[in-house]
Design a protein around this motif. Structure first.
Motif, PDB file in Angstrom:
ATOM      1  N   VAL A 139      13.157   5.597  -4.192  1.00 27.02           N
ATOM      2  CA  VAL A 139      12.308   6.769  -4.466  1.00 27.02           C
ATOM      3  C   VAL A 139      12.558   7.809  -3.384  1.00 27.02           C
ATOM      4  O   VAL A 139      13.021   7.476  -2.289  1.00 27.02           O
ATOM      5  N   PRO A 140      12.239   9.080  -3.663  1.00 20.76           N
ATOM      6  CA  PRO A 140      12.366  10.076  -2.588  1.00 20.76           C
ATOM      7  C   PRO A 140      11.227   9.891  -1.591  1.00 20.76           C
ATOM      8  O   PRO A 140      10.184   9.326  -1.948  1.00 20.76           O
ATOM      9  N   LEU A 141      11.440  10.357  -0.365  1.00 21.21           N
ATOM     10  CA  LEU A 141      10.339  10.311   0.608  1.00 21.21           C
ATOM     11  C   LEU A 141       9.448  11.531   0.382  1.00 21.21           C
ATOM     12  O   LEU A 141       9.886  12.677   0.522  1.00 21.21           O
ATOM     13  N   THR A 142       8.204  11.281   0.001  1.00 27.26           N
ATOM     14  CA  THR A 142       7.220  12.356  -0.204  1.00 27.26           C
ATOM     15  C   THR A 142       5.915  11.873   0.440  1.00 27.26           C
ATOM     16  O   THR A 142       5.816  10.691   0.807  1.00 27.26           O
ATOM     17  N   PRO A 143       4.903  12.743   0.556  1.00 27.66           N
ATOM     18  CA  PRO A 143       3.628  12.233   1.089  1.00 27.66           C
ATOM     19  C   PRO A 143       3.128  11.031   0.277  1.00 27.66           C
ATOM     20  O   PRO A 143       2.530  10.109   0.827  1.00 27.66           O
ATOM     21  N   ASP A 144       3.418  10.996  -1.031  1.00 28.53           N
ATOM     22  CA  ASP A 144       2.954   9.873  -1.874  1.00 28.53           C
ATOM     23  C   ASP A 144       3.719   8.582  -1.630  1.00 28.53           C
ATOM     24  O   ASP A 144       3.194   7.491  -1.851  1.00 28.53           O
ATOM     25  N   THR A 145       4.999   8.701  -1.248  1.00 28.82           N
ATOM     26  CA  THR A 145       5.798   7.471  -1.104  1.00 28.82           C
ATOM     27  C   THR A 145       5.921   7.025   0.353  1.00 28.82           C
ATOM     28  O   THR A 145       6.496   5.977   0.615  1.00 28.82           O
ATOM     29  N   LYS A 146       5.398   7.821   1.296  1.00 30.08           N
ATOM     30  CA  LYS A 146       5.430   7.382   2.699  1.00 30.08           C
ATOM     31  C   LYS A 146       4.597   6.092   2.800  1.00 30.08           C
ATOM     32  O   LYS A 146       3.503   6.016   2.231  1.00 30.08           O
ATOM     33  N   ASN A 147       5.114   5.085   3.473  1.00 28.99           N
ATOM     34  CA  ASN A 147       4.423   3.791   3.594  1.00 28.99           C
ATOM     35  C   ASN A 147       4.110   3.160   2.235  1.00 28.99           C
ATOM     36  O   ASN A 147       3.084   2.505   2.073  1.00 28.99           O
ATOM     37  N   LEU A 148       4.996   3.362   1.271  1.00 27.08           N
ATOM     38  CA  LEU A 148       4.789   2.766  -0.066  1.00 27.08           C
ATOM     39  C   LEU A 148       4.672   1.246   0.051  1.00 27.08           C
ATOM     40  O   LEU A 148       3.899   0.609  -0.644  1.00 27.08           O
ATOM     41  N   ILE A 149       5.494   0.679   0.969  1.00 23.86           N
ATOM     42  CA  ILE A 149       5.345  -0.755   1.262  1.00 23.86           C
ATOM     43  C   ILE A 149       4.815  -0.853   2.684  1.00 23.86           C
ATOM     44  O   ILE A 149       5.466  -0.409   3.638  1.00 23.86           O
ATOM     45  N   SER A 150       3.605  -1.390   2.798  1.00 23.76           N
ATOM     46  CA  SER A 150       2.970  -1.480   4.118  1.00 23.76           C
ATOM     47  C   SER A 150       1.932  -2.592   4.046  1.00 23.76           C
ATOM     48  O   SER A 150       1.839  -3.285   3.029  1.00 23.76           O
ATOM     49  N   LYS A 151       1.136  -2.730   5.116  1.00 21.81           N
ATOM     50  CA  LYS A 151       0.215  -3.872   5.139  1.00 21.81           C
ATOM     51  C   LYS A 151      -0.784  -3.844   3.975  1.00 21.81           C
ATOM     52  O   LYS A 151      -1.321  -4.871   3.604  1.00 21.81           O
ATOM     53  N   LYS A 152      -0.970  -2.643   3.368  1.00 23.06           N
ATOM     54  CA  LYS A 152      -1.924  -2.590   2.244  1.00 23.06           C
ATOM     55  C   LYS A 152      -1.443  -3.409   1.039  1.00 23.06           C
ATOM     56  O   LYS A 152      -2.251  -3.831   0.214  1.00 23.06           O
ATOM     57  N   ASN A 153      -0.140  -3.656   0.942  1.00 21.63           N
ATOM     58  CA  ASN A 153       0.320  -4.436  -0.219  1.00 21.63           C
ATOM     59  C   ASN A 153       1.308  -5.561   0.130  1.00 21.63           C
ATOM     60  O   ASN A 153       1.718  -6.309  -0.744  1.00 21.63           O
ATOM     61  N   ILE A 154       1.674  -5.688   1.422  1.00 19.32           N
ATOM     62  CA  ILE A 154       2.674  -6.721   1.779  1.00 19.32           C
ATOM     63  C   ILE A 154       2.166  -8.114   1.429  1.00 19.32           C
ATOM     64  O   ILE A 154       2.938  -8.994   1.033  1.00 19.32           O
ATOM     65  N   ASP A 155       0.849  -8.319   1.518  1.00 22.35           N
ATOM     66  CA  ASP A 155       0.302  -9.637   1.214  1.00 22.35           C
ATOM     67  C   ASP A 155       0.553 -10.069  -0.231  1.00 22.35           C
ATOM     68  O   ASP A 155       0.541 -11.249  -0.539  1.00 22.35           O
ATOM     69  N   LEU A 156       0.767  -9.076  -1.089  1.00 22.20           N
ATOM     70  CA  LEU A 156       0.991  -9.405  -2.508  1.00 22.20           C
ATOM     71  C   LEU A 156       2.398  -9.944  -2.746  1.00 22.20           C
ATOM     72  O   LEU A 156       2.675 -10.593  -3.749  1.00 22.20           O
ATOM     73  N   ILE A 157       3.313  -9.612  -1.811  1.00 17.65           N
ATOM     74  CA  ILE A 157       4.717  -9.952  -2.022  1.00 17.65           C
ATOM     75  C   ILE A 157       4.907 -11.465  -2.029  1.00 17.65           C
ATOM     76  O   ILE A 157       4.309 -12.177  -1.220  1.00 17.65           O
ATOM     77  N   LYS A 158       5.761 -11.919  -2.959  1.00 13.52           N
ATOM     78  CA  LYS A 158       6.064 -13.351  -3.082  1.00 13.52           C
ATOM     79  C   LYS A 158       6.610 -13.873  -1.759  1.00 13.52           C
ATOM     80  O   LYS A 158       7.447 -13.204  -1.141  1.00 13.52           O
ATOM     81  N   LYS A 159       6.209 -15.068  -1.345  1.00 14.12           N
ATOM     82  CA  LYS A 159       6.709 -15.614  -0.087  1.00 14.12           C
ATOM     83  C   LYS A 159       8.242 -15.739  -0.133  1.00 14.12           C
ATOM     84  O   LYS A 159       8.806 -16.055  -1.180  1.00 14.12           O
ATOM     85  N   ASP A 160       8.867 -15.464   0.997  1.00 14.82           N
ATOM     86  CA  ASP A 160      10.336 -15.573   1.163  1.00 14.82           C
ATOM     87  C   ASP A 160      11.129 -14.459   0.473  1.00 14.82           C
ATOM     88  O   ASP A 160      12.357 -14.557   0.363  1.00 14.82           O
ATOM     89  N   SER A 161      10.444 -13.445  -0.018  1.00 11.70           N
ATOM     90  CA  SER A 161      11.190 -12.357  -0.678  1.00 11.70           C
ATOM     91  C   SER A 161      12.036 -11.596   0.322  1.00 11.70           C
ATOM     92  O   SER A 161      11.810 -11.674   1.540  1.00 11.70           O
TER      93      SER A 161
END
Ligand code: NAD
Length: 391
Positions: free
Chosen positions: A202-224
């Protein structure tokens, strides 16, 4: 005769396209500029004849856009021309994060002073340390299905991966390109929860800055494994480092190193750093310069605009040999005034198209006879008209 000036080392393929179209070099007062990362100054931009700037690449922060627009100078870039280069590095990133290639290479090199027999024995007895996993049947989550993301989807599909795509703003062109069996995620969270590999496009925009961060990292499958060849700030480095430390994710591959990522990469092998080489291939450079050169030629020869960052896309096939290209500040009544003035010169309009973007507008007007200099001057004098030329 149209002229051009280049900055940076523009590939000879792009320059030869300009020369074939009879464009001549003019370093003092060119009609067009072709550049890569050269930071264009206002003096360079304010040359009297300059009509367009072609950036062989995507980012245009080296070009003063506002002054360019004010002077009616069209600025082009070349989106998609380097997409294949990035796509191939994404596939490479998935393999590097899966197969112990980097560690295995370091190990094999460390045996340089051994005999061939000792070396073979050491390799046989240690190779289980570098055991990896295959990509086939794993799930790849692609965030952003534009020029690069859609090519990654095609390639991963051929490798036998399952694909989940997330792009709420996908263009029709990209939607046509992606394989039918790509699962469309309704939310980013769904993609994060269900992917073994996650790649961001994705392009870097105010909306995509920190798109992956602690707010959603916990959702990521283990070992991804996460791959970010887009822009550094789209993934929060500190949060990724924490996720690696907690063994939440197993690898992070990025084209945007930071000192903290480099320290982690040194100590553990779970960060793979690339020095922003996503688009660094000979082929990508050639594609970018050819595309920029073709866009310059079509604009100066026909007024057509493709891939401009400050002007609307406009295209009209020729209905006559004589075409007026008129650039103006968008305001009511201008097209009427222009058509009225053309009529006073007993000239007929064969075809016409008008397009606007933000405060700028452009008209292509095919007329049945060669316009006189006085017609061009009279049209230039109409209020809010920025430039008039005929081609
Ligand atoms: P693109 O504009 O063709 O595609 C971007 C896609 O992202 C679009 O389809 C858009 O709808 C989608 N998108 C936007 N916001 C989104 C969001 N919040 N969630 C999901 N999808 C979203 O761009 P591209 O040419 O594919 O480039 C993608 C990225 O790659 C850019 O950040 C670009 O800067 C980067 N890039 C890096 C290199 C390199 O050298 N590493 C080279 C080229 C491009």
């Amino acid at each position: 005769m149209n002229t051009f000036k280049t900055y940076n080392n523009i590939s000879k393929e792009g320059i030869s396209i300009l020369k074939k179209a009879d464009f001549k070099i003019n370093n003092l007062n060119p009609d067009s500029i072709l550049l890569r990362s050269h930071k264009l100054t206002l003096t360079e931009l304010n040359k009297a004849k300059l009509k367009c700037v072609g950036r062989a690449g995507t980012g245009v922060n080296n070009i003063p856009l506002e002054p360019a627009s004010k002077n009616g100078i069209v600025v082009f870039n070349t989106p998609g021309a380097n997409s294949n280069a990035v796509k191939e590095l994404v596939i490479c990133g998935m393999l590097l994060s899966s197969r112990g290639i980097i560690e295995g290479n370091l190990f094999a090199r460390s045996l340089k002073n051994e005999s061939i027999e000792m070396m073979s024995e050491a390799m046989e007895s240690n190779k289980s340390l570098f055991k990896g996993n295959e990509l086939k049947d794993k799930t790849l989550g692609i965030i952003g299905l534009g020029a690069i993301g859609s090519l990654v989807a095609e390639a991963a599909n051929i490798l036998g991966m399952k694909i989940i795509g997330y792009d709420p703003y996908i263009s029709i062109e990209s939607a046509w390109r992606i394989p039918n069996d790509v699962e469309k995620a309704d939310s980013l969270n769904y993609l994060l929860k269900n992917s073994d590999y996650i790649t961001v496009h994705v392009p870097l925009t105010p909306d995509t800055k920190n798109l992956i961060s602690k707010k959603n990292i916990d959702l990521i499958k283990k070992d991804s494994k996460i791959i970010n060849l887009s822009r550094g700030d789209i993934v929060n480095n500190e949060d990724i480092l924490m996720a690696l430390k907690l063994k939440k994710i197993s690898k992070y591959v990025t084209d945007f190193p930071s000192p903290n990522l480099a320290k982690r990469s040194h100590k553990n092998n779970d960060v793979i750093l690339l020095p922003h080489i996503g688009a660094s291939t000979k082929e990508a450079e050639i594609n970018c310069s050819k595309m920029a050169a073709s866009q310059i030629i079509d604009f100066l020869s026909n007024g057509n605009i493709t891939n401009s960052v400050n002007f609307p896309t406009i295209k009209m096939s020729r209905s006559s040999k004589y075409r007026l290209v008129i650039i103006y500040e968008d305001a009511p009544g201008i097209i009427g005034n222009v058509a009225g003035k053309i009529a006073t010169y007993k000239t007929n309009i064969a075809d016409m198209v008008n397009k606007n973007r933000d405060s700028l507008a452009i008209s292509l007007i095919d007329i049945d006879r060669k316009p006189s200099n006085t017609l061009v001057t009279d049209l230039s004098k109409i209020d809010k008209v920025i430039s008039v030329r005929f081609c």
